[in-house]
Design a protein around this motif. Structure first.
Motif: not given
Length: 301
Positions: A46-47, A53, A55-56, A97-101
């Motif tokens: 994420q970010n 970071e 991803a959770n 992919q909805e929670h990060g990349e």
């Protein structure tokens, strides 16, 4: 001494818990459990454009992800939370992919926190080992995941060989002459103008100090003495441990091995600093121990 990347002292690996399947299962069911998905050697981030970071994974999809994974490895406990790596590489397209990349750690590692980078490196390294040890190297039969991901066992009852995660030791060294110049080389695949410390894998029956001297001579024809240890760094690209050294040159003439490198030369501190400032030279990536060795040399440490 400055900390190297991809290692952090706050990770309690809790090796004594690995064979306790009941405890591993219990920890996986707690709200504190943290999953680190890996897809084809990439970490879920994420970010990425700010401070990357890990991803959770929301609690409501944890069970689905666990059932979908092709192997879970217990990494240890950090900040009182159990951390697990899970391999999702069997998906044709990146999942979640909805929670990060998913990013290669080499893209985001230099700007991650030390804590996060260490976890991502561990997850990448252990999942790579599992992916490449699905079959027994002794008899060829399949192997199965044991000890919460830290052992694989051959299923052949006539073999039952245990296989453990492997790490390939490699030496990496900053060689100086009596004038304080550093011997740096470049590989054909480096970015234009980039020079780095010399490095190579340790061979069977060889000490680390012998590996340093051999690799320097093989690549550049320079003889060395006074090999001293600097520090080490996990390098999960894919499965190395980089062992950093300093050494003193006893000869100056350079005769490169064109199979290994395309150029090597002696640099003064001023030459490298000024050359980098005008774009003539480039130093290695900031998350590598090569940069740490060069940085300490530039600082005359």
């Amino acid at each position: 001494m400055r900390k190297n990347y991809y290692v952090h002292p706050n990770l309690d690996r809790s090796g004594h818990l690995r064979a306790n399947q009941d405890e591993i299962t219990r920890m996986l069911r707690t709200s504190e459990a943290t999953l680190l998905p890996v897809w084809r050697a990439k970490s879920l981030i994420q970010n990425a454009n700010d401070v990357p970071e890990l991803a959770n994974i929301p609690l409501d999809i944890m069970t689905t992800v666990l059932e979908d994974g092709k192997g879970i490895s217990f990494l240890g406990i950090m900040n009182e939370k159990p951390h697990f790596a899970i391999d999702l590489s069997h998906h044709d397209e990146p999942p979640l992919q909805e929670h990060g990349e998913f990013y290669d750690l080499r893209e985001v590692g230099p700007t991650m926190s030390a804590e996060q980078g260490a976890l991502a490196a561990f997850a990448r390294g252990i999942t790579h080992w599992h992916a490449h040890h699905q079959f027994c190297g002794k008899c060829g039969h399949p192997t199965t995941n044991m000890d919460a991901g830290h052992r694989r066992k051959c299923v052949n009852p006539e073999c039952e060989k245990d296989h453990f995660p492997r790490t390939d030791p490699a030496v990496i060294m900053l060689v100086q002459d009596e004038q304080g110049r550093a011997l740096l080389g470049r590989s054909p695949h480096f970015f234009e103008g980039m020079y780095s410390t010399l490095a190579g894998f340790v061979e069977p029956g060889e000490t680390l100090e012998q590996a340093v001297s051999r690799e320097v001579y093989e690549e550049t024809g320079v003889y060395t003495k006074d090999v001293t240890y600097h520090s080490s760094q996990p390098w999960p690209f894919p499965s190395s441990l980089m062992l950093g050294f300093n050494a003193v040159a006893t000869s100056h003439e350079i005769n490169i091995d064109p199979v290994e490198i395309e150029d090597a030369r002696w640099f003064t501190r001023e030459e490298l600093i000024e050359g980098e400032a005008i774009g003539k030279y480039r130093t290695p990536r900031k998350d590598s121990i090569s940069w740490i060795l060069i940085s300490d040399w530039l600082s005359n440490k």
